[in-house]
Design a protein around this motif. Structure first.
Motif, PDB file in Angstrom:
ATOM      1  N   GLU A  57       0.662  -1.188   0.078  1.00  0.00           N
ATOM      2  CA  GLU A  57      -0.128  -0.052   0.015  1.00  0.00           C
ATOM      3  C   GLU A  57       1.010   1.252   0.155  1.00  0.00           C
ATOM      4  O   GLU A  57       0.405   2.147  -0.884  1.00  0.00           O
ATOM      5  CB  GLU A  57      -0.926  -0.145   1.185  1.00  0.00           C
ATOM      6  CG  GLU A  57      -1.940  -0.831   1.206  1.00  0.00           C
ATOM      7  CD  GLU A  57      -3.249  -0.575   2.073  1.00  0.00           C
ATOM      8  OE1 GLU A  57      -2.828  -0.255   3.277  1.00  0.00           O
ATOM      9  OE2 GLU A  57      -4.315  -0.552   1.785  1.00  0.00           O
ATOM     10  N   SER A  58       1.898   1.234   0.723  1.00  0.00           N
ATOM     11  CA  SER A  58       2.640   2.451   0.862  1.00  0.00           C
ATOM     12  C   SER A  58       3.487   2.779  -0.357  1.00  0.00           C
ATOM     13  O   SER A  58       3.845   4.005  -0.740  1.00  0.00           O
ATOM     14  CB  SER A  58       3.629   2.529   2.235  1.00  0.00           C
ATOM     15  OG  SER A  58       4.715   1.361   2.004  1.00  0.00           O
ATOM     16  N   THR A  59       4.031   1.725  -1.137  1.00  0.00           N
ATOM     17  CA  THR A  59       4.670   2.024  -2.445  1.00  0.00           C
ATOM     18  C   THR A  59       3.828   2.143  -3.449  1.00  0.00           C
ATOM     19  O   THR A  59       4.339   2.276  -4.447  1.00  0.00           O
ATOM     20  CB  THR A  59       5.702   0.805  -2.477  1.00  0.00           C
ATOM     21  OG1 THR A  59       5.066  -0.494  -2.605  1.00  0.00           O
ATOM     22  CG2 THR A  59       6.812   0.662  -1.259  1.00  0.00           C
ATOM     23  N   GLY A  60       2.928   1.888  -3.423  1.00  0.00           N
ATOM     24  CA  GLY A  60       1.739   1.707  -4.491  1.00  0.00           C
ATOM     25  C   GLY A  60       1.710   0.490  -5.506  1.00  0.00           C
ATOM     26  O   GLY A  60       1.109   0.476  -6.327  1.00  0.00           O
ATOM     27  N   ASN A  61       2.544  -0.250  -4.904  1.00  0.00           N
ATOM     28  CA  ASN A  61       2.675  -1.420  -5.553  1.00  0.00           C
ATOM     29  C   ASN A  61       1.485  -2.431  -5.590  1.00  0.00           C
ATOM     30  O   ASN A  61       1.409  -3.725  -6.317  1.00  0.00           O
ATOM     31  CB  ASN A  61       3.963  -2.372  -5.289  1.00  0.00           C
ATOM     32  CG  ASN A  61       5.261  -1.826  -5.774  1.00  0.00           C
ATOM     33  OD1 ASN A  61       5.235  -1.105  -6.605  1.00  0.00           O
ATOM     34  ND2 ASN A  61       6.268  -2.172  -4.935  1.00  0.00           N
ATOM     35  N   ILE A  62       0.481  -2.254  -4.757  1.00  0.00           N
ATOM     36  CA  ILE A  62      -0.693  -2.765  -4.660  1.00  0.00           C
ATOM     37  C   ILE A  62      -1.543  -2.862  -6.016  1.00  0.00           C
ATOM     38  O   ILE A  62      -2.142  -3.997  -6.498  1.00  0.00           O
ATOM     39  CB  ILE A  62      -1.618  -2.461  -3.540  1.00  0.00           C
ATOM     40  CG1 ILE A  62      -2.710  -3.366  -3.309  1.00  0.00           C
ATOM     41  CG2 ILE A  62      -2.212  -1.288  -4.134  1.00  0.00           C
ATOM     42  CD1 ILE A  62      -3.434  -3.306  -1.880  1.00  0.00           C
ATOM     43  N   VAL A  63      -1.140  -1.953  -6.747  1.00  0.00           N
ATOM     44  CA  VAL A  63      -1.791  -1.955  -8.410  1.00  0.00           C
ATOM     45  C   VAL A  63      -1.478  -2.955  -9.184  1.00  0.00           C
ATOM     46  O   VAL A  63      -1.859  -3.418 -10.118  1.00  0.00           O
ATOM     47  CB  VAL A  63      -1.396  -0.589  -9.084  1.00  0.00           C
ATOM     48  CG1 VAL A  63      -1.987   0.752  -8.189  1.00  0.00           C
ATOM     49  CG2 VAL A  63       0.046  -0.231  -9.236  1.00  0.00           C
ATOM     50  N   LEU A  64      -0.166  -3.643  -8.748  1.00  0.00           N
ATOM     51  CA  LEU A  64       0.339  -4.829  -9.441  1.00  0.00           C
ATOM     52  C   LEU A  64      -0.536  -5.982  -9.488  1.00  0.00           C
ATOM     53  O   LEU A  64      -0.573  -6.844 -10.317  1.00  0.00           O
ATOM     54  CB  LEU A  64       1.818  -5.542  -9.140  1.00  0.00           C
ATOM     55  CG  LEU A  64       2.817  -4.373  -9.185  1.00  0.00           C
ATOM     56  CD1 LEU A  64       4.218  -4.831  -8.465  1.00  0.00           C
ATOM     57  CD2 LEU A  64       3.093  -4.037 -10.752  1.00  0.00           C
TER      58      LEU A  64
END
Length: 255
Positions: free
Chosen positions: A128-135
């Motif tokens: 969530e903090s890195t935005g990698n949840i969009v992966l």
């Protein structure tokens, strides 16, 4: 190669072959465009490979976190089952006309202990903090993960608040203030000539029942979280096409 094209261009200009030069120029531009397109596609392909690898690693880390969470939940369930059993033992002793302090005092004090619940969500927080949840393109998996960790946060908050309010500030204060009205010998030990009137018996039973009901309530919602944890592990296994699955059944010993 560039020098070769330059030589051709100079020769065409020198021979005043303007039409052929224009055609050549268009071809050269097309070659450059095609080269750029190929380079972009290669870059996109490389990024896609990197994203897939990062997603795979993230899912494996999520699964590891969940397996640790399952162990934490198993420990919480075992603790609540133990507290329920101790409360039942004291309630049984309290049914006697004259309960023995040596029988009930240790259990009464042991019931003041409580377990701190830990939500193990380092990987999810990082995504969530890195935005990698969009992966995570799979909507089912993403929604289930979000729902799971919301439930986990709720469980952790309930246990923390109830530990502080019900165990520490109500039952714990009752025990530490000698709400059972035990007498003491000169050496500080509990006197065994214990007398108990109906009002005191009612108060003690009420405290014990409240302590027991707290553990029963926590055990109930923790069991549901255990079921969700196993489902999440199996779902991630499915998405990773990982066989055999690592957590297809519940394996608690609290029943």
């Amino acid at each position: 190669m560039i020098k070769f094209f330059r030589t051709i261009r100079k020769n065409l200009i020198a021979d005043s072959k303007v039409g052929k030069y224009a055609l050549y120029a268009v071809g050269e531009i097309l070659l450059v465009v095609i080269g750029i397109i190929i380079a972009v596609q290669i870059g996109n392909w490389n990024q896609s490979v990197q994203d897939k690898e990062l997603l795979r690693i993230s899912l494996e880390n999520l699964r590891e976190d969940l397996e640790i969470q399952k162990e934490i939940i198993d420990g919480q369930l075992a603790n609540e089952s133990e507290m329920i059993a101790k409360a039942d033992s004291v309630l049984m002793f309290m049914q006697k006309p004259i309960p023995s302090p040596s029988d009930i005092a240790p259990l009464l004090f042991e019931l003041t202990t409580r377990r701190t619940f830990i939500a193990n969500k380092a990987t999810f927080n990082n995504l969530e903090s890195t935005g990698n949840i969009v992966l995570i393109k799979d909507k089912e998996l993403k929604n289930e993960l979000i729902r799971y960790y919301q439930q986990l946060d709720y469980l952790a908050a309930v246990i923390t608040n109830n530990n502080l309010f019900l165990i520490d500030n109500i039952y714990g204060v009752f025990v530490s203030n000698n709400g059972m009205k035990f007498g003491q010998n000169p050496d500080g030990s509990i006197r065994q000539d214990y007398s108990i009137d109906p009002e005191l018996r009612f108060t003690i039973n009420s405290q014990l029942l409240g302590r027991k009901e707290f553990s029963e309530a926590i055990k109930g919602i923790t069991k549901k979280q255990l079921e969700s944890t196993v489902e999440m592990i199996n779902l991630i296994n499915e998405k990773l096409s990982d066989r055999p699955q690592l957590a297809t059944t519940l394996t608690t010993k609290d029943d």
